[in-house]
Design an enzyme around this catalytic site. Structure first.
Site, short mmCIF file in Angstrom:
data_model
loop_
_atom_site.label_atom_id
_atom_site.label_comp_id
_atom_site.label_asym_id
_atom_site.label_seq_id
_atom_site.Cartn_x
_atom_site.Cartn_y
_atom_site.Cartn_z
N HIS A 49 70.05 -64.11 -27.68
CA HIS A 49 70.86 -63.02 -28.21
C HIS A 49 72.28 -63.45 -28.43
O HIS A 49 72.77 -64.40 -27.83
CB HIS A 49 70.77 -61.73 -27.41
N HIS B 257 77.34 -66.10 -16.93
CA HIS B 257 78.40 -66.80 -17.65
C HIS B 257 79.72 -66.72 -16.92
O HIS B 257 79.90 -65.97 -15.96
CB HIS B 257 78.52 -66.29 -19.10
N GLU C 35 86.97 -59.00 -17.90
CA GLU C 35 86.08 -57.91 -18.30
C GLU C 35 86.14 -56.75 -17.32
O GLU C 35 85.75 -56.88 -16.17
CB GLU C 35 84.65 -58.43 -18.37
N TYR D 131 72.87 -49.90 -16.82
CA TYR D 131 73.24 -51.11 -17.56
C TYR D 131 72.17 -52.15 -17.29
O TYR D 131 71.71 -52.30 -16.16
CB TYR D 131 74.62 -51.58 -17.09
N HIS E 180 85.04 -58.28 -13.76
CA HIS E 180 84.74 -59.71 -13.73
C HIS E 180 85.92 -60.40 -14.39
O HIS E 180 86.05 -60.42 -15.60
CB HIS E 180 83.42 -59.99 -14.43
N HIS F 242 79.49 -64.38 -13.32
CA HIS F 242 78.74 -63.13 -13.15
C HIS F 242 77.50 -63.16 -14.03
O HIS F 242 77.29 -64.09 -14.79
CB HIS F 242 79.61 -61.91 -13.43
FE LIG Z 1 80.68 -60.98 -18.90
#
Ligand SMILES: [Fe+2]
Length: 437
Positions: free
Chosen positions: A288, A331, A337, A346, A361, A367
């Site tokens: 994705h 990542h 974020e 989520y 994050h 995370h």
């Molecule tokens: Fe992220």
């Protein structure tokens, strides 16, 4: 009271609430109709390039100089501005919070704002603050403008009626409102207590991201942004106007409502957007794309492709990718974020991240899906699945986000968030198959 809107993003709008109130063919007649005063509100320097030049002409009962008298300092101790660093003892970490409770005592919008993080520098007009709000009463005879930046409001519970100089915006959870820097407004409740999130953008205004190879359609489409038609109140009673200016608050007492704009034209105006009109684009075969594919609005920093703030959503969508780990991957990110959840779940965190909650994050902190989510997604049958009844969002900034003392010390801070990755197993066993049992 019927609220009406004009469609389009950044259009040159014109609107009048009395016939003939808006001058035609010029901005500054010697004597405007109805005895109104003409006034320009500049959202960009006069000389900004055409594509970013923003101003509106307001035709109002009194000019804005009559909407201030002498200022005096006033405190809103929980609304912080950058730089606000080293304000607490909490060490670095990936962090998550439960929803901020609705207050028991009478609290209006201004008193109900709690800053969670600040980033950049309000005086340098770069960066942002991420706030949560919770309140249970409408502003009455009180008005506010923020000289420090535009405000992006993201309701999670309870509708808001935002009366601005340029018209009335009503938003429910699932919608957002953007109030330009300097815009005078008042917030009323529509249907009971309200809770949500607010991004204060110190930098250049939010705009629509370029779509690149996606082309001329999808993501957030301009026609789905709504700017209110002109509306005014003629109220000759004692009122107070609060101002936030370089991180400090001031108040001035006046004898009337400052929401007295009878007609206006221009491209500097508040607007709303219904997140359900966002047309997501994503993977239709495998893998994705980066989450930037879900950017609704971006506030540029001046460095190409490096946003001061991206406002990103994770809306309902079909997941169809083959031989793919479908949730967000693990990542580390140079951007920071701040996430919130408006409703539902989520997909990287089925537990612990609840509507009204927050996760953070920060720059370069790793995370990704929790252990449960990883297990489930790495073993699930990859048939088409619709993620439904969900809406998460992110304020993502190029600047590191510094916690406020409130964020670091509130009972809403979860002390076990980091444990969500504890049960991730070592799968490597030296064989190409690995240990997926
Ligand atoms: Fe992220």
């Amino acid at each position: 009271m019927t609220v009406q809107y004009m469609p389009g993003f950044g259009n040159d709008f014109e609107t009048e609430s009395l016939p003939g109130a808006l001058p035609q063919g010029q901005n500054s007649p010697q004597r405007p109709a109805y005895g109104l005063y003409a006034e320009q509100l500049s959202g960009s320097p006069f000389t900004a390039p055409r594509g970013t030049n923003e101003r509106s002409w307001l035709y109002r009962i009194r000019p804005s100089v009559k909407h201030t008298t002498r200022f005096k300092a006033v405190a809103f101790d929980q609304w912080k501005s950058a730089p606000n660093v080293n304000d607490h003892q909490l060490s670095l970490g990936q962090l998550r919070w439960n929803p901020m409770p609705i207050p028991n005592e009478e609290t209006n919008f201004l008193a109900g704002v709690r800053t969670m993080t600040t980033a950049g520098d309000v005086q340098g007009q770069a960066g942002m603050a991420a706030h949560v709000y919770a309140f249970n009463s409408s502003m009455v005879d009180e008005y506010f403008f923020n000289a420090d930046g535009e405000l992006l409001l993201v309701p999670q519970e309870g509708g808001l009626r935002i009366k601005t100089e340029m018209g009335i915006i009503e938003i429910l959870p699932g919608e957002i409102a953007i109030l330009p820097r300097g815009m005078i407004f008042q917030v009323e409740l529509m249907d009971g207590p309200a809770r949500g999130y607010m991004c204060e953008n110190y930098g250049a205004k939010f705009t629509l991201p370029d779509r690149g190879p996606i082309g001329a359609n999808c993501l957030a489409n301009p026609r789905d942004f709504k700017t209110p038609t002109a509306w005014y109140e003629e109220k000759e009673t004692p009122c107070r106007l609060f101002v936030k200016w370089c991180g400090e608050f001031h108040v001035t007492e006046i004898g009337h409502s400052p929401l007295d704009v009878v007609a206006w034209h221009g491209n500097y105006a508040p607007y709303k957007y219904d997140l359900s009109t966002f047309s997501p684009v994503g993977a239709i075969l495998f893998d994705h794309p980066d989450p930037s594919i879900f950017t609704v609005l971006t506030a540029p920093s001046g460095e190409e492709g490096t946003a001061n703030i991206d406002f990103v959503i994770f809306p309902p969508r079909w997941m169809v990718a083959e031989h793919t780990f479908r949730p967000p991957w693990y990542h580390r990110n140079i951007m920071s974020e701040f996430m919130g959840l408006i409703k539902g779940q989520y997909d990287a965190k089925e537990e612990g991240f609840v509507p009204g909650g927050v996760s953070l994050h920060n720059m370069m902190l790793p995370h990704g899906p929790d252990a449960f989510g990883f297990e489930k997604a790495s073993k699930s049958e990859l048939k088409p699945v619709k993620l439904d009844d969900t809406m998460a969002f992110m304020f993502e900034t190029r600047f590191p986000q510094h916690l406020t003392r409130y964020a670091a010390e509130t009972d809403a801070l979860q002390d076990n968030y980091i444990d969500c990755w504890t049960d991730l197993k070592k799968r490597f066993n030296g064989t190409p198959e690995g240990n997926w049992s």
